[in-house]
Motif scaffolding. Structure first.
Motif, short mmCIF file in Angstrom:
data_model
loop_
_atom_site.label_atom_id
_atom_site.label_comp_id
_atom_site.label_asym_id
_atom_site.label_seq_id
_atom_site.Cartn_x
_atom_site.Cartn_y
_atom_site.Cartn_z
N LYS A 183 0.83 -1.21 0.00
CA LYS A 183 0.00 0.00 0.00
C LYS A 183 0.87 1.26 0.00
CE LYS A 183 -4.48 1.26 1.71
NZ LYS A 183 -5.63 0.74 2.46
N ALA A 184 1.94 1.24 0.78
CA ALA A 184 2.86 2.38 0.82
C ALA A 184 3.48 2.60 -0.55
CB ALA A 184 3.94 2.15 1.87
N LYS A 185 3.87 1.52 -1.19
CA LYS A 185 4.47 1.61 -2.52
C LYS A 185 3.49 2.20 -3.51
CE LYS A 185 7.25 -1.29 -5.61
NZ LYS A 185 7.78 -2.67 -5.82
N THR A 186 2.25 1.73 -3.47
CA THR A 186 1.23 2.19 -4.41
C THR A 186 0.91 3.67 -4.20
OG1 THR A 186 0.27 -0.04 -4.44
CG2 THR A 186 -1.08 1.74 -5.32
N VAL A 187 0.73 4.06 -2.94
CA VAL A 187 0.43 5.47 -2.64
C VAL A 187 1.58 6.36 -3.12
CG1 VAL A 187 0.14 7.15 -0.78
CG2 VAL A 187 -1.12 4.99 -0.72
N GLY A 188 2.81 5.94 -2.88
CA GLY A 188 3.96 6.73 -3.34
C GLY A 188 3.97 6.91 -4.84
N LEU B 2 5.30 5.66 6.51
CA LEU B 2 5.47 6.93 5.81
C LEU B 2 6.84 7.03 5.13
CD1 LEU B 2 4.23 9.69 5.19
CD2 LEU B 2 5.21 10.54 7.30
N LEU B 3 7.85 6.48 5.77
CA LEU B 3 9.18 6.54 5.18
C LEU B 3 9.22 5.78 3.85
CD1 LEU B 3 11.43 6.06 8.33
CD2 LEU B 3 10.67 8.17 7.26
N TYR B 4 8.46 4.69 3.78
CA TYR B 4 8.41 3.94 2.53
C TYR B 4 7.63 4.69 1.46
CZ TYR B 4 10.46 -0.09 4.81
OH TYR B 4 11.32 -0.92 5.46
N ILE B 5 6.54 5.36 1.87
CA ILE B 5 5.80 6.18 0.92
C ILE B 5 6.73 7.23 0.32
CG2 ILE B 5 3.90 7.83 0.65
CD1 ILE B 5 2.43 6.32 2.85
N LYS B 6 7.52 7.88 1.18
CA LYS B 6 8.49 8.87 0.70
C LYS B 6 9.50 8.23 -0.24
CE LYS B 6 8.37 11.85 4.81
NZ LYS B 6 9.20 12.47 5.85
N LYS B 7 9.93 7.04 0.10
CA LYS B 7 10.92 6.36 -0.74
C LYS B 7 10.36 6.13 -2.14
CE LYS B 7 13.23 1.93 -1.35
NZ LYS B 7 13.50 0.58 -0.81
N TYR B 8 9.10 5.67 -2.23
CA TYR B 8 8.55 5.35 -3.55
C TYR B 8 8.15 6.62 -4.31
CZ TYR B 8 8.78 0.56 -2.06
OH TYR B 8 9.25 -0.66 -1.63
N ILE B 9 7.79 7.69 -3.61
CA ILE B 9 7.63 8.98 -4.29
C ILE B 9 8.96 9.36 -4.94
CG2 ILE B 9 7.25 11.46 -3.97
CD1 ILE B 9 5.35 10.75 -1.68
N SER B 10 10.02 9.23 -4.17
CA SER B 10 11.35 9.60 -4.67
C SER B 10 11.74 8.73 -5.86
CB SER B 10 12.38 9.44 -3.55
OG SER B 10 12.02 10.24 -2.45
N GLU B 11 11.46 7.42 -5.77
CA GLU B 11 11.77 6.53 -6.88
C GLU B 11 10.97 6.90 -8.12
OE1 GLU B 11 11.40 2.44 -5.93
OE2 GLU B 11 13.13 2.41 -4.59
N GLY B 12 9.69 7.27 -7.92
CA GLY B 12 8.86 7.67 -9.05
C GLY B 12 9.41 8.91 -9.74
#
Length: 494
Positions: free
Chosen positions: A136-141, A191-201
């Motif tokens: 879910k964190a990955k998808t939201v990011g 939240l840290l993972y959401i930030k990570k996947y935003i950054s990756e995107g």
């Protein structure tokens, strides 16, 4: 979902951007309007604004609305157009432009289900039932980074300009993160993972290509993202070919471990360079993220992508840096080290509950460990062990590791051995279920032993029966396919 406004925002948009000829062109059966960016953006405006209310609801509301007949008919046509054509165009756009950098099939399917992706649909997904919080964190990011990507496309610019600007300034992040905190506290812990996947995107679509996706994330709702990736005016740090940032240095007691970030085999983490210095202590790793950008880079000497030495001019600089760290962080460092030793001592004696070991793992901020925690069977205890890594130069380093039980059948059990260092591979072991306890103990004893290069010799040890109870070894590297391969081996046991 935003309050339904009976199409008033569409009417204002229509008046502003479409003339009579374009309105007629919009409903031509040959759909040549798709090539007109202005019309296409207007259609997408309607689609992204109203589609989530549902076709039946929209048709019923337009019948109830006190619109002139011509306007009512226009909106009905537009609703049908979105149902039949625009959704297909939108999916095609995702396939060609977005799914090329979102390579997780599960995330792609969720995005299809919640399309069109808007701030509303992201919030709807945040509140949805989903027990796999890492997914879910990955998808939201990725959803959030999608909005910015769409705001850069001509056909979407009218819709997403405000959202895109909000992402750049950080205001939208703060709003969305606050929403997650209130509506899905369990997800907020990721939240840290959401930030990570935003950054990756963002990194995948070509923005802020200096970002280091392996770097840990600061606490706090938006500071890390805003400062590190989304502030366009922040100057980039340019390193020369022979320079290495301190983010690629690991502090050990009595030595530094330096990786080559440009090495083709995983940032050189398999062939690090060591500098012996009694000034280094492992506790500095706890504060490295706070001082990393203030330290001068290390100048190295390379041979075929391998670090073979450090330039003399950097040795003095390294020693000065370690003196500064010790002087300004001595109390914090020793306190952190003492706490770590206390926790580790309890784990080594196996005087811990399942909840305590899970909390310890959670603090490691490792997606691999988190995934194995989710796969672990709660009827069995997560087994902590200390991996004593000894290389051919007899340099030793202690690393936390855990053994998970992730599948059992009538006769066999599948164990997963995972180290806290993310550049290490995951090892799966198959053993007889009747020998489970003995197998776990023999694995822990082997990894904590003084055997040199024990990971390289592990296969032969198992082949010749040197590790009690283990029948088979499967090595799985940390790649994009890692979780799929783990689950594949898991299903074979079942």
């Amino acid at each position: 979902m935003k309050d339904f406004d009976e199409f008033h925002s569409w009417i204002e948009f229509e008046k502003r951007y479409l003339n009579g000829h374009q309105k007629q062109l919009l409903f031509d059966k040959d759909y040549s309007w798709i090539e007109d960016k202005k019309i296409l953006s207007c259609v997408f405006f309607f689609y992204y604004t109203y589609y989530h209310f549902g076709i039946e609801f929209l048709l019923s509301k337009v019948e109830e609305a006190n619109f002139p007949t011509w306007r009512k008919n226009t909106i009905i046509q537009l609703i049908n157009l979105c149902q039949d054509i625009v959704h297909e165009i939108n999916m095609g756009f995702y396939e060609e432009n977005i799914f090329t950098w979102i390579n997780d099939v599960q995330v792609q399917n969720i995005i299809r289900d919640y399309s069109p992706i808007t701030e509303d649909s992201i919030k709807e997904y945040i509140m949805s039932e989903n027990t796999n919080l890492l997914l879910k964190a990955k998808t939201v990011g990725y959803m959030i980074s999608m909005i910015y990507y769409l705001s850069e496309r001509a056909a979407f610019a009218h819709i997403f300009f405000v959202s895109g600007f909000g992402l750049i300034t950080g205001s939208k992040f703060e709003e969305l993160f606050s929403f997650i905190s209130k509506n899905n506290p369990s997800l907020y812990k990721y939240l840290l993972y959401i930030k990570k996947y935003i950054s990756e995107g963002f990194h995948a679509i070509g923005f802020f290509d200096d970002c280091d996706l392996s770097e840990d994330f600061d606490e706090g709702p938006t500071n890390y993202i805003y400062r590190k990736f989304f502030h366009v005016n922040t100057p980039k740090v340019i390193l020369s070919d022979n320079e290495i940032s301190w983010r690629f240095v690991t502090f050990l007691n009595g030595e530094l471990q330096i990786y080559n970030p440009k090495h083709p085999e995983g940032h050189g983490k398999y062939k690090p360079f060591y500098i012996k210095t009694q000034k280094s202590i492992k506790a500095f790793n706890h504060i490295k993220d706070y001082i990393i950008n203030k330290l001068p880079p290390i100048k190295a000497i390379f041979q075929d992508d391998i670090i073979v030495g450090i330039e003399p001019s950097s040795i003095e600089s390294i020693n000065d840096t370690l003196d500064v760290l010790k002087r300004h962080t001595e109390n914090v460092a020793h306190i952190s080290e003492d706490i770590h030793k206390s926790e580790r001592g309890k784990l080594l004696k196996h005087e811990y509950t399942q909840s305590e070991v899970r909390n310890y793992i959670n603090n490691k901020k490792s997606e691999f460990l988190d995934s194995l925690c989710q796969l672990h069977l709660d009827d069995y205890k997560i087994y902590y062990c200390l991996e004593n890594r000894v290389n051919s130069d007899l340099i030793m380093a202690e690393e936390d590791a855990f053994i998970f039980t992730i599948a059992t059948a009538d006769k066999e059990t599948l164990l997963a051995y995972e180290n806290t260092e993310e550049n290490r591979a995951t090892y799966l072991f198959i053993c007889d279920i009747k020998d489970l306890e003995m197998s776990v103990k023999s694995l822990a004893d082997y990894f904590s032993s003084g055997v040199v290069n024990k990971r390289e010799t592990l296969g032969n040890k198992i082949k010749y029966g040197k590790i009690t109870g283990i029948k088979k070894l499967i090595k799985i590297t940390h790649s994009d396919e890692w979780l799929r391969e783990i689950k594949s081996e898991q299903s074979k046991i079942y």
